[in-house]
Design a protein around this motif. Structure first.
Motif, PDB file in Angstrom:
ATOM      1  N   ALA A  15       0.832  -1.205   0.000  1.00  0.00           N
ATOM      2  CA  ALA A  15       0.000   0.000   0.000  1.00  0.00           C
ATOM      3  C   ALA A  15       0.867   1.256   0.000  1.00  0.00           C
ATOM      4  O   ALA A  15       0.393   2.337  -0.328  1.00  0.00           O
ATOM      5  CB  ALA A  15      -0.944   0.003   1.196  1.00  0.00           C
ATOM      6  N   GLU A  16       2.105   1.100   0.357  1.00  0.00           N
ATOM      7  CA  GLU A  16       3.023   2.242   0.463  1.00  0.00           C
ATOM      8  C   GLU A  16       3.825   2.398  -0.840  1.00  0.00           C
ATOM      9  O   GLU A  16       4.553   1.495  -1.242  1.00  0.00           O
ATOM     10  CB  GLU A  16       3.934   2.008   1.672  1.00  0.00           C
ATOM     11  CG  GLU A  16       5.222   2.746   1.666  1.00  0.00           C
ATOM     12  CD  GLU A  16       5.041   4.243   1.792  1.00  0.00           C
ATOM     13  OE1 GLU A  16       4.236   4.679   2.625  1.00  0.00           O
ATOM     14  OE2 GLU A  16       5.696   4.965   1.017  1.00  0.00           O
ATOM     15  N   PRO A  17       3.711   3.562  -1.485  1.00  0.00           N
ATOM     16  CA  PRO A  17       4.334   3.777  -2.795  1.00  0.00           C
ATOM     17  C   PRO A  17       5.838   3.519  -2.816  1.00  0.00           C
ATOM     18  O   PRO A  17       6.351   2.955  -3.778  1.00  0.00           O
ATOM     19  CB  PRO A  17       4.052   5.253  -3.074  1.00  0.00           C
ATOM     20  CG  PRO A  17       2.848   5.571  -2.260  1.00  0.00           C
ATOM     21  CD  PRO A  17       2.935   4.720  -1.044  1.00  0.00           C
ATOM     22  N   GLN A  18       6.529   3.932  -1.789  1.00  0.00           N
ATOM     23  CA  GLN A  18       7.980   3.754  -1.796  1.00  0.00           C
ATOM     24  C   GLN A  18       8.351   2.281  -1.749  1.00  0.00           C
ATOM     25  O   GLN A  18       9.368   1.867  -2.313  1.00  0.00           O
ATOM     26  CB  GLN A  18       8.611   4.469  -0.603  1.00  0.00           C
ATOM     27  CG  GLN A  18       8.247   5.925  -0.551  1.00  0.00           C
ATOM     28  CD  GLN A  18       9.288   6.735   0.193  1.00  0.00           C
ATOM     29  OE1 GLN A  18      10.396   6.919  -0.281  1.00  0.00           O
ATOM     30  NE2 GLN A  18       8.930   7.208   1.375  1.00  0.00           N
ATOM     31  N   ARG A  19       7.507   1.487  -1.076  1.00  0.00           N
ATOM     32  CA  ARG A  19       7.803   0.058  -1.044  1.00  0.00           C
ATOM     33  C   ARG A  19       7.553  -0.563  -2.407  1.00  0.00           C
ATOM     34  O   ARG A  19       8.270  -1.469  -2.829  1.00  0.00           O
ATOM     35  CB  ARG A  19       6.980  -0.632   0.049  1.00  0.00           C
ATOM     36  CG  ARG A  19       7.516  -0.348   1.440  1.00  0.00           C
ATOM     37  CD  ARG A  19       6.991  -1.318   2.470  1.00  0.00           C
ATOM     38  NE  ARG A  19       5.587  -1.107   2.798  1.00  0.00           N
ATOM     39  CZ  ARG A  19       5.169  -0.349   3.822  1.00  0.00           C
ATOM     40  NH1 ARG A  19       6.038   0.244   4.604  1.00  0.00           N
ATOM     41  NH2 ARG A  19       3.894  -0.196   4.061  1.00  0.00           N
ATOM     42  N   ARG A  20       6.553  -0.061  -3.108  1.00  0.00           N
ATOM     43  CA  ARG A  20       6.349  -0.557  -4.471  1.00  0.00           C
ATOM     44  C   ARG A  20       7.537  -0.178  -5.345  1.00  0.00           C
ATOM     45  O   ARG A  20       8.000  -0.975  -6.171  1.00  0.00           O
ATOM     46  CB  ARG A  20       5.049   0.011  -5.057  1.00  0.00           C
ATOM     47  CG  ARG A  20       3.805  -0.517  -4.366  1.00  0.00           C
ATOM     48  CD  ARG A  20       2.551  -0.350  -5.216  1.00  0.00           C
ATOM     49  NE  ARG A  20       2.195   1.026  -5.502  1.00  0.00           N
ATOM     50  CZ  ARG A  20       1.492   1.808  -4.695  1.00  0.00           C
ATOM     51  NH1 ARG A  20       1.089   1.344  -3.521  1.00  0.00           N
ATOM     52  NH2 ARG A  20       1.205   3.042  -5.047  1.00  0.00           N
ATOM     53  N   ASP A  21       8.060   1.026  -5.135  1.00  0.00           N
ATOM     54  CA  ASP A  21       9.230   1.446  -5.906  1.00  0.00           C
ATOM     55  C   ASP A  21      10.405   0.509  -5.651  1.00  0.00           C
ATOM     56  O   ASP A  21      11.136   0.147  -6.578  1.00  0.00           O
ATOM     57  CB  ASP A  21       9.618   2.878  -5.522  1.00  0.00           C
ATOM     58  CG  ASP A  21       8.588   3.895  -5.996  1.00  0.00           C
ATOM     59  OD1 ASP A  21       7.775   3.544  -6.880  1.00  0.00           O
ATOM     60  OD2 ASP A  21       8.578   5.019  -5.476  1.00  0.00           O
ATOM     61  N   ILE A  22      10.590   0.135  -4.407  1.00  0.00           N
ATOM     62  CA  ILE A  22      11.686  -0.773  -4.065  1.00  0.00           C
ATOM     63  C   ILE A  22      11.536  -2.094  -4.818  1.00  0.00           C
ATOM     64  O   ILE A  22      12.490  -2.597  -5.419  1.00  0.00           O
ATOM     65  CB  ILE A  22      11.722  -1.033  -2.539  1.00  0.00           C
ATOM     66  CG1 ILE A  22      12.171   0.230  -1.803  1.00  0.00           C
ATOM     67  CG2 ILE A  22      12.646  -2.197  -2.216  1.00  0.00           C
ATOM     68  CD1 ILE A  22      12.176   0.107  -0.289  1.00  0.00           C
ATOM     69  N   LEU A  23      10.329  -2.626  -4.806  1.00  0.00           N
ATOM     70  CA  LEU A  23      10.099  -3.914  -5.470  1.00  0.00           C
ATOM     71  C   LEU A  23      10.395  -3.813  -6.964  1.00  0.00           C
ATOM     72  O   LEU A  23      11.036  -4.701  -7.540  1.00  0.00           O
ATOM     73  CB  LEU A  23       8.654  -4.370  -5.238  1.00  0.00           C
ATOM     74  CG  LEU A  23       8.317  -4.725  -3.787  1.00  0.00           C
ATOM     75  CD1 LEU A  23       6.840  -5.038  -3.639  1.00  0.00           C
ATOM     76  CD2 LEU A  23       9.159  -5.903  -3.318  1.00  0.00           C
ATOM     77  N   VAL A  24       9.933  -2.736  -7.561  1.00  0.00           N
ATOM     78  CA  VAL A  24      10.174  -2.554  -8.998  1.00  0.00           C
ATOM     79  C   VAL A  24      11.671  -2.468  -9.279  1.00  0.00           C
ATOM     80  O   VAL A  24      12.184  -3.104 -10.202  1.00  0.00           O
ATOM     81  CB  VAL A  24       9.458  -1.285  -9.512  1.00  0.00           C
ATOM     82  CG1 VAL A  24       9.922  -0.937 -10.917  1.00  0.00           C
ATOM     83  CG2 VAL A  24       7.948  -1.502  -9.499  1.00  0.00           C
ATOM     84  N   LEU A  25      12.353  -1.726  -8.459  1.00  0.00           N
ATOM     85  CA  LEU A  25      13.798  -1.576  -8.666  1.00  0.00           C
ATOM     86  C   LEU A  25      14.510  -2.913  -8.531  1.00  0.00           C
ATOM     87  O   LEU A  25      15.448  -3.217  -9.287  1.00  0.00           O
ATOM     88  CB  LEU A  25      14.359  -0.575  -7.654  1.00  0.00           C
ATOM     89  CG  LEU A  25      15.866  -0.310  -7.742  1.00  0.00           C
ATOM     90  CD1 LEU A  25      16.247   0.174  -9.128  1.00  0.00           C
ATOM     91  CD2 LEU A  25      16.293   0.691  -6.677  1.00  0.00           C
ATOM     92  N   LEU A  26      14.052  -3.723  -7.598  1.00  0.00           N
ATOM     93  CA  LEU A  26      14.738  -4.997  -7.351  1.00  0.00           C
ATOM     94  C   LEU A  26      14.514  -6.008  -8.472  1.00  0.00           C
ATOM     95  O   LEU A  26      15.155  -7.055  -8.495  1.00  0.00           O
ATOM     96  CB  LEU A  26      14.298  -5.591  -6.010  1.00  0.00           C
ATOM     97  CG  LEU A  26      14.825  -4.850  -4.780  1.00  0.00           C
ATOM     98  CD1 LEU A  26      14.365  -5.536  -3.506  1.00  0.00           C
ATOM     99  CD2 LEU A  26      16.347  -4.760  -4.816  1.00  0.00           C
ATOM    100  N   ARG A  27      13.621  -5.694  -9.395  1.00  0.00           N
ATOM    101  CA  ARG A  27      13.464  -6.596 -10.545  1.00  0.00           C
ATOM    102  C   ARG A  27      14.734  -6.636 -11.385  1.00  0.00           C
ATOM    103  O   ARG A  27      14.986  -7.600 -12.097  1.00  0.00           O
ATOM    104  CB  ARG A  27      12.281  -6.141 -11.424  1.00  0.00           C
ATOM    105  CG  ARG A  27      10.950  -6.375 -10.766  1.00  0.00           C
ATOM    106  CD  ARG A  27       9.837  -6.310 -11.772  1.00  0.00           C
ATOM    107  NE  ARG A  27       9.763  -5.002 -12.407  1.00  0.00           N
ATOM    108  CZ  ARG A  27       8.643  -4.443 -12.855  1.00  0.00           C
ATOM    109  NH1 ARG A  27       7.501  -5.109 -12.693  1.00  0.00           N
ATOM    110  NH2 ARG A  27       8.644  -3.278 -13.423  1.00  0.00           N
TER     111      ARG A  27
END
Lengths: 113, 113
Positions: A15-27
């Motif tokens: 639900a937290e945008p920055q955590r979604r950003d982290i996941l995307v980056l880790l791809r």
DNA sequence: CAATCATATTCCCTTATCGGCATGCGTCAA
DNA sequence: TTGACGCATGCCGATAAGGGAATATGATTG
């Protein structure tokens, strides 16, 4: 009762945008905390806290690499999210105005036969 | 700064399990608030509050029907969620054990050349 | 208008956040 | 061993969540 803990399930964690950003980056591959923080423009403690949440719901794994700690993606937990949202697929393809009303009318008409 | 408002975006809105339950239930058709509350075992004010959040992010629509107010699904907002999670699809298809094994195989093959 | 039913809103309380800052802890190098 | 580096954790302040209970609003009927 307040909102459920972000560490309790995947839906809360993402639900937290920055955590979604982290996941995307880790791809694109594993990263140490500091580099991750730098690339996403957050402080190191900030990144660590978000990574902790992601780790506790199992979306991220970490392994030691000397002085560093490499974080990598474990996206299996996102599958339920994908499937849950996918359960609504047929609803976002329909034109929506009065769809439900129309369904109700059909039911009524059928009962009156 | 505290957590972002649940009314700010869809990811936040669906972070709450009862709200997801509401959305699932509404797939079978429109419902007045009281019936919804009864079927999901929540109080009427509780249901109204959750519906308000869902309405503000556009996941449900309401229309008056005499004394009642019928709530219906508008799932279009779930499409971005589905697509976002789908962006990780290729990562959850390989178990990590097998991935490691695969990497080992590559290393070995390279040494045997 | 008055009474009633359906729904929304408000207040209160407890709890969980997220950010910043300081600090603790482990690891490596000199 | 002593620094220096990488990361995690603790504390603080501000904000907002979600449940319960009471109440306000709104529409309908008599």
């Amino acid at each position: 009762m307040a909102r459920a803990a972000t560490t309790s399930d995947v839906f809360n964690a993402i639900a937290e945008p920055q955590r979604r950003d982290i996941l995307v980056l880790l791809r694109t591959g594993e990263r140490p905390v500091t580099e991750l923080a730098r690339e996403l423009g957050m402080t190191q403690p900030g990144a660590s806290k978000h990574l902790r949440v992601l780790r506790e719901v199992g979306l991220v794994r970490d392994r030691k690499a000397g002085k560093q700690r490499l974080y990598g993606l474990d996206a299996r937990g996102l599958r339920p999210v994908h499937e849950w949202a996918g359960g609504f697929e047929r609803f976002w393809n329909e034109s929506f105005d009065r769809l439900d009303a129309y369904v109700q009318e059909l039911k009524q008409a059928r009962q009156e036969e």
